[in-house]
Design a protein around this motif. Structure first.
Motif, PDB file in Angstrom:
ATOM      1  N   GLU A  31       0.842  -1.261  -0.001  1.00 34.91           N
ATOM      2  CA  GLU A  31       0.054   0.069   0.116  1.00 34.91           C
ATOM      3  C   GLU A  31       0.753   1.285   0.093  1.00 34.91           C
ATOM      4  O   GLU A  31       2.171   1.267   0.420  1.00 34.91           O
ATOM      5  CB  GLU A  31      -0.967   0.045   1.143  1.00 34.91           C
ATOM      6  CG  GLU A  31      -1.639  -1.267   1.622  1.00 34.91           C
ATOM      7  CD  GLU A  31      -2.492  -1.177   2.548  1.00 34.91           C
ATOM      8  OE1 GLU A  31      -2.706   0.059   3.431  1.00 34.91           O
ATOM      9  OE2 GLU A  31      -2.975  -2.104   3.135  1.00 34.91           O
ATOM     10  N   ARG A  62      -0.077   5.255   1.199  1.00 36.53           N
ATOM     11  CA  ARG A  62      -1.198   6.180   1.729  1.00 36.53           C
ATOM     12  C   ARG A  62      -0.634   7.472   2.345  1.00 36.53           C
ATOM     13  O   ARG A  62       0.559   7.415   2.795  1.00 36.53           O
ATOM     14  CB  ARG A  62      -2.090   5.279   2.889  1.00 36.53           C
ATOM     15  CG  ARG A  62      -1.282   4.909   4.143  1.00 36.53           C
ATOM     16  CD  ARG A  62      -2.166   3.902   4.866  1.00 36.53           C
ATOM     17  NE  ARG A  62      -1.517   3.402   6.322  1.00 36.53           N
ATOM     18  CZ  ARG A  62      -2.008   4.023   7.401  1.00 36.53           C
ATOM     19  NH1 ARG A  62      -2.511   4.958   7.306  1.00 36.53           N
ATOM     20  NH2 ARG A  62      -1.104   3.404   8.352  1.00 36.53           N
ATOM     21  N   HIS A 107      -5.178   6.723  -0.416  1.00 41.76           N
ATOM     22  CA  HIS A 107      -4.733   5.507  -0.151  1.00 41.76           C
ATOM     23  C   HIS A 107      -5.000   4.607  -1.181  1.00 41.76           C
ATOM     24  O   HIS A 107      -6.091   4.558  -1.964  1.00 41.76           O
ATOM     25  CB  HIS A 107      -5.700   5.002   0.928  1.00 41.76           C
ATOM     26  CG  HIS A 107      -5.377   3.656   1.764  1.00 41.76           C
ATOM     27  ND1 HIS A 107      -5.990   2.962   2.655  1.00 41.76           N
ATOM     28  CD2 HIS A 107      -4.168   2.929   1.605  1.00 41.76           C
ATOM     29  CE1 HIS A 107      -5.527   1.807   3.126  1.00 41.76           C
ATOM     30  NE2 HIS A 107      -4.389   1.956   2.355  1.00 41.76           N
ATOM     31  N   LYS A 148      -4.119   0.793  -2.647  1.00 40.76           N
ATOM     32  CA  LYS A 148      -4.249  -0.621  -2.206  1.00 40.76           C
ATOM     33  C   LYS A 148      -3.768  -1.753  -3.300  1.00 40.76           C
ATOM     34  O   LYS A 148      -3.888  -1.318  -4.342  1.00 40.76           O
ATOM     35  CB  LYS A 148      -5.350  -1.129  -1.502  1.00 40.76           C
ATOM     36  CG  LYS A 148      -5.948  -0.058  -0.352  1.00 40.76           C
ATOM     37  CD  LYS A 148      -7.376  -0.769   0.278  1.00 40.76           C
ATOM     38  CE  LYS A 148      -7.911   0.111   1.373  1.00 40.76           C
ATOM     39  NZ  LYS A 148      -9.262  -0.489   1.610  1.00 40.76           N
ATOM     40  N   THR A 202       3.644  -3.225   3.182  1.00 39.81           N
ATOM     41  CA  THR A 202       2.261  -3.874   3.758  1.00 39.81           C
ATOM     42  C   THR A 202       2.110  -2.978   5.015  1.00 39.81           C
ATOM     43  O   THR A 202       3.270  -2.686   5.901  1.00 39.81           O
ATOM     44  CB  THR A 202       2.679  -5.151   4.224  1.00 39.81           C
ATOM     45  OG1 THR A 202       2.693  -6.096   3.000  1.00 39.81           O
ATOM     46  CG2 THR A 202       1.193  -5.744   4.860  1.00 39.81           C
ATOM     47  N   ALA A 203       1.030  -2.142   5.237  1.00 38.62           N
ATOM     48  CA  ALA A 203       0.738  -1.489   6.541  1.00 38.62           C
ATOM     49  C   ALA A 203       1.795  -0.350   6.643  1.00 38.62           C
ATOM     50  O   ALA A 203       2.482  -0.194   7.675  1.00 38.62           O
ATOM     51  CB  ALA A 203       0.563  -2.297   7.505  1.00 38.62           C
ATOM     52  N   PRO A 209       3.320   3.593   7.164  1.00 33.24           N
ATOM     53  CA  PRO A 209       2.956   4.661   7.865  1.00 33.24           C
ATOM     54  C   PRO A 209       2.464   5.606   6.830  1.00 33.24           C
ATOM     55  O   PRO A 209       2.853   5.699   5.836  1.00 33.24           O
ATOM     56  CB  PRO A 209       4.192   5.036   8.570  1.00 33.24           C
ATOM     57  CG  PRO A 209       5.215   4.569   7.795  1.00 33.24           C
ATOM     58  CD  PRO A 209       4.796   3.169   7.207  1.00 33.24           C
TER      59      PRO A 209
END
Length: 233
Positions: free
Chosen positions: A28, A30, A172, A174, A201-202, A204
């Motif tokens: 991702e 974001r 965001h 994905k 992945t995930a 900040p």
């Protein structure tokens, strides 16, 4: 030794499968973008509602991804083109709908996407329409020969990962392939920024800034009397 070699052979498919699962985990990108007013006058400092186009571009030999072609609806109402700024993927189509009881003659001077179309006035309540196919990447500036306030800008990009946000609003993206990408920030009242980013992945959230056109700093930082603005209006 024989047992060790054969054990490695048996484990190899399992190891390869595990590696594939690791690299196949969707990544991702974001964050948010804050609009910074960079002009010398206080007039026009309200940038919070300015549209900001955020896009993720492939780099490093990544294959250019494509989604199904989109149709973007654009209205001409009260002699204005709305929205006046949008992004699209190459191959998309724009449908212009004239909602006004007057004629509009839309045109573009773009070398990549030249066009000219006359939209008849709406008399029965049913809007008159015309379409434009966006076959080449680049920026298309759209004008009206009759109404000088009618203007729109279309950024045609080689990526399906596009979002329009305002200052402080989060973006965001994905299901990206992990690794390096290029983040593109653009707005009609600012210079376009290209920022190298990593998709993980995930991640900040990124905290980014986009400065408006024109130089200098706000008046309150310069100690200039606001009356000077009236000399340029």
């Amino acid at each position: 030794m024989w047992l060790l070699k054969n054990s490695v052979k048996l484990l190899m498919p399992l190891l390869m499968a595990l590696c594939w699962v690791e690299t196949a985990v969707p990544a991702e990108i974001r964050g948010s973008v804050n609009f910074i007013y960079n002009g010398i006058f206080t007039h026009g400092t309200g940038t919070s509602n300015q549209p900001i186009a955020v896009a993720v571009l492939p780099v490093g030999g990544k294959k250019k991804l494509r989604l199904k072609k989109q149709v973007h609806q654009v209205k001409i109402t009260d002699n204005r083109i709305l929205p006046s700024f949008l992004t699209a993927q190459r191959g998309d189509q724009i449908v212009f709908a004239n909602m006004d009881p007057v004629y509009h003659q839309l045109f573009s001077l773009s070398n990549d996407t030249p066009f000219e179309v006359t939209l008849e006035k709406t008399e029965t309540g049913k809007p008159k329409q015309a379409s434009l196919s966006l076959e080449k990447p680049g920026t298309v500036h759209i004008f009206c020969r009759i109404h000088n306030k009618s203007y729109a800008r279309v950024d045609v990009l080689e990526t399906p990962y596009q979002q329009i946000v305002t200052s402080g609003q989060p973006f965001h993206f994905k299901s990206l392939k992990a690794g390096r990408w290029m983040l593109r920030l653009a707005s009609p009242v600012a210079e376009t920024r290209l920022i190298p980013v990593n998709a993980v992945t995930a991640p900040p959230p990124l905290k980014l800034e986009l400065a408006s056109h024109s130089g200098g700093t706000p008046l309150n930082n310069l100690g200039v009397r606001p009356a000077i603005e009236r000399m340029y209006q």
